[in-house]
Scaffold this active site. Structure first.
Site, mmCIF file in Angstrom:
data_model
loop_
_atom_site.group_PDB
_atom_site.id
_atom_site.type_symbol
_atom_site.label_atom_id
_atom_site.label_comp_id
_atom_site.label_asym_id
_atom_site.label_seq_id
_atom_site.Cartn_x
_atom_site.Cartn_y
_atom_site.Cartn_z
ATOM 1 N N LYS A 86 -22.902 0.073 2.525
ATOM 2 C CA LYS A 86 -21.879 -0.335 1.551
ATOM 3 C C LYS A 86 -21.047 0.869 1.118
ATOM 4 C CE LYS A 86 -24.760 -4.155 0.007
ATOM 5 N NZ LYS A 86 -25.872 -4.507 -0.883
ATOM 6 N N GLN A 95 -28.923 -2.889 -6.442
ATOM 7 C CA GLN A 95 -29.531 -3.260 -5.160
ATOM 8 C C GLN A 95 -30.871 -3.963 -5.401
ATOM 9 O OE1 GLN A 95 -28.109 -3.010 -2.044
ATOM 10 N NE2 GLN A 95 -29.892 -4.183 -1.404
ATOM 11 N N ASP A 100 -21.336 -8.611 -7.095
ATOM 12 C CA ASP A 100 -22.272 -9.356 -6.248
ATOM 13 C C ASP A 100 -22.199 -10.856 -6.553
ATOM 14 O OD1 ASP A 100 -23.820 -8.493 -4.180
ATOM 15 O OD2 ASP A 100 -25.527 -7.847 -5.399
#
Ligand SMILES: NC(=O)c1ccc[n+]([C@@H]2O[C@H](COP(=O)([O-])OP(=O)(O)OC[C@H]3O[C@@H](n4cnc5c(N)ncnc54)[C@H](OP(=O)(O)O)[C@@H]3O)[C@@H](O)[C@H]2O)c1
Length: 295
Positions: free
Chosen positions: A53, A97, A120
């Site tokens: 990412k 994460q 997200d």
């Protein structure tokens, strides 16, 4: 019939080029998009996801930084960091994460992320907006699947989409996206899980079949209708002594057999995976004020 391969790498690259131009435009207006990663511990898969990412950010001109905390960090300390990032205008997006270590309650941390920085798309407020069909950050893997379908010419409108898997990050939000009365959607959606009676009877009805089960090669050719479009979300490590790493990635679909029956299919790797990373970038550009024109 041998299926056409839906190339997630190529579609992802196309979207990244579009995003790169948007980032240039934002910078001309004095906005430098930034994405902060929060990583607790050093789980190798998580480290590798965050690295890819970060590379994606670099590729399109978004600045990023990984805030890595030791495994033993407390939940309160993680939330304190998230709150600090919420208040820092350098960061337009915050990505925690997952999975977090077992002693940390994931929902508590996710709920602490500012709704406007939740790139997200997993904060309950954003998921609620998604369900109501309001503008929001779509969760990245389902949003990537929608783009794969649209950009490979397989519009879901009027199609029967059967999704195997009902997780909060893939199955449920994908159903919410594709069932909307909205451009790029309008599908009839069935969601299957481990309590589904006769899974194969369901999957054989699919015009578009999505496998998101975490079960290597669970979807076999007899479960697929001739000419269906098959999206394989699975990302399973199976032992392979011939590889230096000792493993290789396989999907939830028996690719070699299903490729002979489907009209189109995503490979693993190179299908859904790159799209997930790209949609994180898309949401970050959106959070920074870019209006990327995706459905
Ligand atoms: N490529 C990417 O970017 C990406 C992103 C996310 C996930 N993934 C991969 O996608 C897969 C799914 O991930 P996830 O997080 O959604 O998994 P998950 O949270 O483990 O959920 C799996 C879902 O599949 C269902 N399921 C499992 N075995 C089944 C079976 N035999 N028949 C019918 N349903 C079954 C489960 O049903 P129950 O609810 O009844 O238990 C559950 O709803 C994994 O391989 C993961 O690594 C890839």
């Amino acid at each position: 019939m041998t299926a056409r391969i839906i190339n997630g790498l190529a579609i992802s690259q196309q979207i990244r080029e579009e995003l790169g131009k948007q980032v240039e435009g934002l910078k001309r207006q004095g906005v430098a998009p930034g994405l902060a990663f929060v990583l607790v511990g050093d789980n190798p898969a998580s480290v590798s996801y965050v690295r890819s990412k970060n590379q994606g950010c670099e590729e399109i001109g978004v600045s990023s930084h990984t805030f890595q905390l030791p495994l033993e960090t407390t939940q309160a300390e993680v939330i304190e960091l998230v709150q600090r990032l919420n208040a820092d205008p350098t960061w337009h997006g915050i990505l925690v994460q997952l999975p977090l270590p077992a002693h940390i309650e994931e929902h508590a941390v996710i709920n602490a992320i500012a709704v406007a920085k939740d790139v997200d798309g997993i904060h309950p407020a954003n998921l609620g907006r998604l369900l109501r069909g309001e503008p929001t950050f779509k969760p990245c893997t389902p949003a990537g699947i929608q783009q794969l379908l649209l950009r490979s010419g397989h519009h879901p409108q009027g199609k029967h989409v059967v999704i195997c898997g009902r997780s909060n990050i893939v199955g449920k939000p994908l159903a919410a996206i594709l069932m909307q009365k909205a451009p790029g959607a309008d599908a009839t959606v069935t969601v299957c899980h481990t309590r589904t009676r006769d899974l194969a009877a369901m999957t054989r009805q699919a015009d578009i079949l999505v496998a998101a089960m975490g079960r290597p090669r669970a979807i076999t050719a007899d479960m697929v209708k001739e000419g269906a479009v098959v999206i394989d979300v699975g990302n399973n490590r199976v032992a392979d002594p011939s590889r230096k790493s000792g493993f290789r990635l396989v999907g939830d679909v028996d690719f070699d057999a299903v490729v002979e029956k489907a009209k189109a299919i995503t490979p693993v790797p190179g299908g859904v995976g790159p799209m997930t990373v790209t949609m994180v970038l898309y949401n970050t550009v959106l959070a920074a004020g870019g209006g990327a024109a995706l459905q």
